[in-house]
Design an enzyme around this catalytic site. Structure first.
Site, PDB file in Angstrom:
ATOM      1  N   LYS A 150     -38.016  39.236 -26.952  1.00 46.19           N
ATOM      2  CA  LYS A 150     -37.299  40.146 -25.967  1.00 46.19           C
ATOM      3  C   LYS A 150     -36.141  39.034 -26.688  1.00 46.19           C
ATOM      4  O   LYS A 150     -36.466  37.670 -26.267  1.00 46.19           O
ATOM      5  CB  LYS A 150     -37.169  40.052 -24.532  1.00 46.19           C
ATOM      6  CG  LYS A 150     -36.072  41.043 -24.476  1.00 46.19           C
ATOM      7  CD  LYS A 150     -36.419  41.465 -22.695  1.00 46.19           C
ATOM      8  CE  LYS A 150     -36.381  39.992 -21.934  1.00 46.19           C
ATOM      9  NZ  LYS A 150     -36.321  40.179 -20.434  1.00 46.19           N
ATOM     10  N   LYS A 178     -31.026  35.095 -22.655  1.00 47.88           N
ATOM     11  CA  LYS A 178     -29.747  34.986 -22.334  1.00 47.88           C
ATOM     12  C   LYS A 178     -29.848  33.439 -21.304  1.00 47.88           C
ATOM     13  O   LYS A 178     -29.760  32.041 -22.095  1.00 47.88           O
ATOM     14  CB  LYS A 178     -29.262  35.259 -21.230  1.00 47.88           C
ATOM     15  CG  LYS A 178     -29.042  35.936 -19.926  1.00 47.88           C
ATOM     16  CD  LYS A 178     -28.394  36.307 -18.637  1.00 47.88           C
ATOM     17  CE  LYS A 178     -28.628  37.919 -18.970  1.00 47.88           C
ATOM     18  NZ  LYS A 178     -30.402  37.465 -17.253  1.00 47.88           N
ATOM     19  N   LYS A 217     -43.246  34.013 -16.962  1.00 48.73           N
ATOM     20  CA  LYS A 217     -42.200  33.387 -16.546  1.00 48.73           C
ATOM     21  C   LYS A 217     -43.278  32.030 -15.812  1.00 48.73           C
ATOM     22  O   LYS A 217     -43.100  30.468 -16.389  1.00 48.73           O
ATOM     23  CB  LYS A 217     -41.591  32.960 -15.496  1.00 48.73           C
ATOM     24  CG  LYS A 217     -40.211  34.400 -16.075  1.00 48.73           C
ATOM     25  CD  LYS A 217     -38.889  34.747 -15.667  1.00 48.73           C
ATOM     26  CE  LYS A 217     -37.780  35.311 -16.064  1.00 48.73           C
ATOM     27  NZ  LYS A 217     -36.274  35.647 -15.235  1.00 48.73           N
TER      28      LYS A 217
HETATM   29  P1  TYM Z   1     -31.312  40.617 -16.480  1.00 47.47           P
HETATM   30  O1  TYM Z   1     -30.312  39.656 -15.400  1.00 47.47           O
HETATM   31  O2  TYM Z   1     -32.532  39.637 -16.782  1.00 47.47           O
HETATM   32  O3  TYM Z   1     -31.055  41.525 -17.201  1.00 47.47           O
HETATM   33  C1  TYM Z   1     -30.128  42.269 -16.813  1.00 47.47           C
HETATM   34  C2  TYM Z   1     -29.987  43.837 -17.345  1.00 47.47           C
HETATM   35  O4  TYM Z   1     -30.244  43.488 -18.810  1.00 47.47           O
HETATM   36  C3  TYM Z   1     -31.382  44.610 -19.250  1.00 47.47           C
HETATM   37  N1  TYM Z   1     -31.699  43.808 -20.592  1.00 47.47           N
HETATM   38  C4  TYM Z   1     -31.923  43.681 -22.165  1.00 47.47           C
HETATM   39  N2  TYM Z   1     -32.274  44.904 -21.996  1.00 47.47           N
HETATM   40  C5  TYM Z   1     -32.320  44.914 -23.946  1.00 47.47           C
HETATM   41  N3  TYM Z   1     -33.025  44.803 -24.467  1.00 47.47           N
HETATM   42  C6  TYM Z   1     -32.880  42.673 -24.165  1.00 47.47           C
HETATM   43  N4  TYM Z   1     -33.137  41.760 -24.985  1.00 47.47           N
HETATM   44  C7  TYM Z   1     -32.144  42.771 -22.730  1.00 47.47           C
HETATM   45  N5  TYM Z   1     -32.470  42.042 -21.714  1.00 47.47           N
HETATM   46  C8  TYM Z   1     -31.920  42.381 -20.994  1.00 47.47           C
HETATM   47  C9  TYM Z   1     -32.500  44.020 -18.038  1.00 47.47           C
HETATM   48  O5  TYM Z   1     -33.839  45.138 -18.715  1.00 47.47           O
HETATM   49  C10 TYM Z   1     -31.368  44.593 -17.230  1.00 47.47           C
HETATM   50  O6  TYM Z   1     -31.342  45.952 -17.410  1.00 47.47           O
HETATM   51  N6  TYM Z   1     -34.609  42.155 -12.507  1.00 47.47           N
HETATM   52  C11 TYM Z   1     -33.246  42.226 -12.953  1.00 47.47           C
HETATM   53  C12 TYM Z   1     -31.968  42.597 -12.282  1.00 47.47           C
HETATM   54  C13 TYM Z   1     -32.078  43.299 -11.155  1.00 47.47           C
HETATM   55  C14 TYM Z   1     -31.583  44.712 -11.100  1.00 47.47           C
HETATM   56  C15 TYM Z   1     -31.952  44.622  -9.207  1.00 47.47           C
HETATM   57  C16 TYM Z   1     -31.717  45.448 -12.467  1.00 47.47           C
HETATM   58  C17 TYM Z   1     -32.208  42.820 -10.294  1.00 47.47           C
HETATM   59  N7  TYM Z   1     -31.838  44.009  -8.913  1.00 47.47           N
HETATM   60  C18 TYM Z   1     -31.904  46.432  -9.635  1.00 47.47           C
HETATM   61  C19 TYM Z   1     -31.478  47.204 -12.020  1.00 47.47           C
HETATM   62  C20 TYM Z   1     -31.464  47.656 -10.006  1.00 47.47           C
HETATM   63  C21 TYM Z   1     -32.854  41.384 -13.817  1.00 47.47           C
HETATM   64  O7  TYM Z   1     -33.517  39.800 -14.105  1.00 47.47           O
HETATM   65  O8  TYM Z   1     -32.120  41.571 -15.313  1.00 47.47           O
END
Ligand code: TYM
Length: 339
Positions: free
Chosen positions: A201, A204, A118
């Site tokens: 990947k 969003k 990022k």
């Molecule tokens: P975030 O918001 O980027 O994504 C949310 C969840 O979706 C999964 N994900 C994917 N899985 C498979 N293929 C993809 N292309 C894909 N894009 C996203 C992510 O792995 C995630 O599980 N840091 C985290 C959010 C977070 C969190 C937490 C997660 C904050 N605190 C505590 C677990 C526990 C994040 O940015 O996810």
């Protein structure tokens, strides 16, 4: 262990309300959340404090936070069974995050792949410090609930290792306080790739038209995006980890994540078929997943007051646990308790 009164191990996970949720978020995270909810004591959080690591439009952030919570329910999370809440509604997240930030070695933070990716896209001076410190906030989210398991896509695995390392560091310095969480990735779908660039990947926040299928895409549009997915010039339909076959592999993975079948079964099913047939089958399975989810989502958004009451109750349940853990951590670190 973070077991509740029923002695179920605890689960915590979250999604950033930083855009529209994609089938990557669904297959990597949400689908697992639904599947585990009866076996674990589950806490599912809309992580708005994470979203502000990049600038958000205030109106949009508020809107996306509600939409994300509604999407959790539409995807099948039952608020009577699992706890759904908004991260910023429980101030303990920010408070513990600061304590953990002070303990997090800069070297660990700078090694995070997500930070490197990022920050590489921005000029050094404009990178917010939150982007670097983000894993400490994520660690706070998890450790506050003594979560045993964290269901996520595999892009979050490094943050989970960081969380364990930081928890261990705290426990070592101040005495056993936090549970060490384990990561839980889905068998299929832990990393869904972009339909237009299958070596990157699915995200969003990517704006190109055919990159991602969003959970709220009009069904005809979702189908069209899949029919336009990048493939290759081979003919056979097989799982493969070769970069040039990433497009076909991704379509097969999406199919597998929904159908739950083994590689060989799926390859046998598509033996002798063309890429058009594969895409049609993937589009059918995605559309049949999205259709009921969208129906529930729009129903929920029209039900005045329901979502707010779910979030109010979720906040209460989450805050009770989070505040107790925060208090313990503060005591251990040496803060004077208010009299
Ligand atoms: P975030 O918001 O980027 O994504 C949310 C969840 O979706 C999964 N994900 C994917 N899985 C498979 N293929 C993809 N292309 C894909 N894009 C996203 C992510 O792995 C995630 O599980 N840091 C985290 C959010 C977070 C969190 C937490 C997660 C904050 N605190 C505590 C677990 C526990 C994040 O940015 O996810």
């Amino acid at each position: 262990m973070g077991a509740d009164s029923n002695n179920k191990p605890r689960v915590l996970s979250g999604i950033q309300p930083s855009g529209n949720l994609t089938i990557g978020n669904y297959l990597g995270a949400l689908k697992q959340w639904v599947e585990v909810q009866h076996d674990y004591d589950c806490f599912y959080c809309v992580v708005d404090l994470h979203a502000i690591t990049v600038t958000q439009d205030p109106l949009e952030l508020r809107q996306k936070t509600r939409e994300s919570a509604a999407m959790y329910i539409a995807a099948g999370i039952d608020p009577e069974v699992s706890t759904i809440f908004v991260q910023s509604h429980v101030p303990a997240h920010s408070e513990l995050a600061w304590m953990l930030t002070c303990m997090a070695p800069l070297g660990w933070l700078q090694r995070m792949t997500q930070f490197k990716d990022k920050s590489a896209k921005q000029a050094q001076e404009s990178i917010g410090a939150g982007l670097l410190n983000y894993p400490s906030l994520m660690a706070a989210d998890i450790l506050l609930y003594h979560a045993d398991l964290v269901p996520v896509g595999d892009d979050q695995n490094q943050h989970l290792e960081f969380t364990r390392d930081l928890a261990q560091r705290f426990n070592h310095l101040y005495g056993e306080t936090f549970t060490l969480p384990s990561v839980m990735n889905p068998q299929a779908g832990a990393r869904i790739m972009g339909l237009d660039i299958p070596t990157a990947k699915m995200s969003k926040s990517e704006d190109s038209e055919n990159h991602a299928v969003f959970l709220l895409d009009d069904l005809a549009r979702a189908r069209k995006k899949i029919m336009r997915a990048v493939t290759d010039s081979h003919r056979d339909i097989r799982f493969s980890d070769q970069a040039e076959r990433a497009g076909v592999n991704n379509l097969l993975t999406i199919y597998q994540a929904i159908a739950g079948e083994r590689n060989e079964e799926i390859e046998a099913k598509f033996a002798g078929c063309g890429y058009g047939d594969l895409k049609r089958a993937v589009a059918d399975s995605v559309v049949s997943t999205l259709e009921p989810l969208q129906e529930r989502y729009y129903q929920l958004m029209n039900e005045a007051g329901y979502l707010d009451s779910v979030l109010r109750l979720g906040r209460e349940k989450a805050a009770a646990i989070a505040e107790a853990t925060l208090k313990l951590a503060q005591e251990r670190m040496g803060f004077l308790a208010p009299s």
